[in-house]
Design an enzyme around this catalytic site. Structure first.
Site, short mmCIF file in Angstrom:
data_model
loop_
_atom_site.label_atom_id
_atom_site.label_comp_id
_atom_site.label_asym_id
_atom_site.label_seq_id
_atom_site.Cartn_x
_atom_site.Cartn_y
_atom_site.Cartn_z
N TRP A 6 0.75 -1.22 -0.03
CA TRP A 6 -0.01 -0.21 0.10
C TRP A 6 0.86 1.19 0.13
O TRP A 6 0.43 2.25 -0.39
CB TRP A 6 -0.84 0.03 1.16
CG TRP A 6 -2.07 -0.84 0.81
CD1 TRP A 6 -2.40 -2.08 1.27
CD2 TRP A 6 -3.25 -0.70 -0.09
NE1 TRP A 6 -3.49 -2.60 0.72
CE2 TRP A 6 -4.01 -1.77 -0.03
CE3 TRP A 6 -3.46 0.31 -0.97
CZ2 TRP A 6 -5.07 -1.99 -1.10
CZ3 TRP A 6 -4.61 0.22 -1.93
CH2 TRP A 6 -5.43 -1.05 -1.76
N LEU A 139 -12.63 -9.65 -2.58
CA LEU A 139 -11.34 -10.08 -2.71
C LEU A 139 -11.16 -11.47 -1.79
O LEU A 139 -11.43 -11.31 -0.64
CB LEU A 139 -10.46 -8.82 -2.05
CG LEU A 139 -8.84 -9.32 -1.95
CD1 LEU A 139 -8.10 -9.82 -3.30
CD2 LEU A 139 -8.16 -8.29 -1.55
N VAL A 141 -8.69 -15.16 -1.58
CA VAL A 141 -7.65 -16.01 -2.16
C VAL A 141 -7.88 -17.25 -1.16
O VAL A 141 -8.18 -17.12 -0.12
CB VAL A 141 -6.19 -15.52 -1.83
CG1 VAL A 141 -5.28 -16.39 -1.96
CG2 VAL A 141 -6.14 -14.15 -2.56
N LEU A 389 -21.62 -3.62 0.09
CA LEU A 389 -22.17 -4.86 0.29
C LEU A 389 -21.17 -5.89 0.85
O LEU A 389 -19.83 -5.68 0.39
CB LEU A 389 -22.66 -5.62 -1.13
CG LEU A 389 -23.61 -4.64 -1.89
CD1 LEU A 389 -24.14 -4.98 -3.11
CD2 LEU A 389 -24.74 -4.43 -1.05
C1 LIG Z 1 -21.69 -13.00 11.44
O1 LIG Z 1 -20.83 -13.57 10.58
C2 LIG Z 1 -19.82 -12.72 10.14
C3 LIG Z 1 -19.01 -13.29 8.95
C4 LIG Z 1 -17.80 -12.75 8.45
C5 LIG Z 1 -17.33 -11.50 9.29
C6 LIG Z 1 -18.24 -11.08 10.43
C7 LIG Z 1 -17.82 -9.60 11.12
C8 LIG Z 1 -17.68 -8.59 9.80
N1 LIG Z 1 -16.72 -8.37 9.52
N2 LIG Z 1 -18.90 -7.95 9.62
C9 LIG Z 1 -18.79 -6.97 8.81
O2 LIG Z 1 -17.83 -6.65 8.33
C10 LIG Z 1 -20.11 -6.07 8.86
C11 LIG Z 1 -20.87 -5.85 10.14
C12 LIG Z 1 -22.02 -5.08 9.95
C13 LIG Z 1 -22.37 -4.32 8.78
N3 LIG Z 1 -21.64 -4.94 7.64
C14 LIG Z 1 -20.58 -5.34 7.66
O3 LIG Z 1 -20.10 -5.91 6.29
C15 LIG Z 1 -20.67 -5.46 5.27
C16 LIG Z 1 -19.94 -4.72 4.19
C17 LIG Z 1 -18.60 -4.99 4.07
N4 LIG Z 1 -18.48 -6.24 3.26
C18 LIG Z 1 -19.12 -7.22 4.28
C19 LIG Z 1 -20.51 -6.89 4.69
C20 LIG Z 1 -19.58 -11.68 10.92
#
Ligand SMILES: COc1cccc(CC(=N)NC(=O)c2cccnc2OC2CCNCC2)c1
Length: 389
Positions: A6, A139, A141, A389
């Protein structure tokens, strides 16, 4: 050395943070199209690029399976996002999309899909400038190919293909801190099915709380309470576009949606996106709007359940109905449709309803980034009007 990659990219660098003498706007100027690298970046020997035709049932299945087994997990590796095939087709084919921005990497010998990255075009307003951008997402891998430095090559390749379409900026999110977030959001969860959430380890029983007391705490009415609250229909696109455009104007960064965008991104599609509006019973005016998208998660290692049905707050507009009441109706509809949890970021005016509607803070943060576009001061989440999303 952190962020070796980056530090070579036109993104806000740590050394520039706080340097208000640097102007807001593009960091690098566009390159003449005939000077953009015409051929794809080199991959390690055994791998080849492939453009993924998401319309093809077979390719869509391969993309779905790669993400289902190798995409983002929560910090405790208990859940993994499980984007559905119809969701991927929705997310990747907005107005003006480029198939060439749906990029895969295959093993030459076996043709197995082992990596993926995507872009979709979007008009994003940054303060008073509407900028053509690529929204970068998915993204991924394969777990067995991690730390082969494939991600930087995927990012450079999607950047190259975006440049070939004369687009020089991008927007993306990540759960990790990279140079340099334009804002950092907290995510919040509202339990709809507390028994299942506790059983799978998503939530914990509160101190001095019994299960029956917890179920009662999160109970919702069986039906929505706002007069005129109904599902959005095709005929509502012009009114919803007007309502949404004027509402999003207050935020420093927001999509510049036209009617085609609203029809694609906000017209309800079963198990993908749900949108509701309030049509005044008296004037028949559309006064409010709320929406959420459907993103299940695989539950890793639980005997009783395999899938968490989650709704993610999308775009919400309140002009007559209090946002608290509007979002409570959204929770009620989500519960009616058997969602287990309703997630939201603390963006836009969401903070005004999170605690009151019994959302609890998540254990992570979502960072927003712009590529090749400097903004003078980082935003507060409440100044952000963009949901990816
Ligand atoms: C509950 O199941 C999960 C499975 C994978 C990751 C996470 C935690 C997480 N990383 N949550 C978020 O990024 C997130 C929490 C609330 C609202 N939007 C979100 O991410 C969206 C937007 C970014 N792309 C993924 C979906 C939770």
């Amino acid at each position: 050395k952190k962020h070796k990659f980056w530090e070579t990219q036109p993104v806000g660098q740590y050394k520039d943070v706080g340097n208000t003498s640097l102007p807001e706007g593009p960091i690098e100027l566009p390159t003449p199209l005939d000077e953009v690298k015409q051929e794809p970046y080199n991959l390690p020997a055994l791998y080849e690029w492939v453009t993924c035709d998401i319309d093809s049932e077979e390719t869509c299945n391969e993309v779905y399976s790669l993400l289902t087994n190798n995409y983002v997990e929560d910090d405790e590796n208990m859940f993994r996002f499980n984007y559905s095939k119809e969701f991927l087709r929705w997310a990747l084919r907005p107005p003006g999309y480029f198939k060439s921005w749906h990029i895969g990497v295959r093993v030459k010998a076996s043709k197995k899909l082992v990596a993926f990255i995507t872009g979709v075009p979007a008009k994003i307003r940054v303060r008073d400038e509407v900028v053509s951008m690529a929204e970068i997402n998915f993204l991924c891998v394969h777990k067995k190919l991690r730390s082969k430095r494939l991600a930087p090559v995927l990012i450079k390749e999607v950047t190259r293909r975006v440049h070939l379409e004369n687009i020089w900026q991008a927007a993306y999110t990540a759960g990790v801190v990279l140079p340099t977030p334009i804002t950092t959001c907290q995510y919040w969860h509202r339990s709809l099915n507390p028994k299942k959430l506790i059983d799978v380890g998503f939530s914990r029983l509160g101190a001095r709380m019994t299960m029956s007391r917890t179920i009662k705490l999160y109970k919702l009415p069986d039906s929505t309470i706002t007069p005129g609250f109904r599902k959005m229909e095709l005929r509502d696109v012009p009114a919803v576009t007007r309502l949404l455009r004027s509402y999003l104007a207050q935020f420093a960064v927001a999509p510049d949606f036209d009617e085609n965008d609203v029809e694609h991104w906000l017209l309800p599609e079963e198990n993908v996106v749900d949108s509701f509006l309030v049509e005044s019973p008296k004037t028949h005016e559309v006064t409010d709007f709320c929406s959420f998208y459907t993103l299940p998660s695989s539950i890793l290692g639980n005997q009783n359940y395999t899938m968490l049905k989650a709704a993610y707050s999308y775009y919400n507009v309140s002009t007559q109905t209090p946002l608290l009441q509007l979002m409570n109706d959204a929770l009620i509809v989500a519960k009616q449709n058997d969602y287990d949890v309703f997630n939201a970021l603390d963006v836009m005016h969401n903070e005004s309803f999170l605690k009151a509607l019994k959302f609890g803070p998540g254990d992570g943060q979502l960072h927003y980034y712009l590529y090749n576009y400097r903004i003078k001061n980082a935003l507060k989440p409440s100044e952000l009007g963009l949901v990816l999303l």
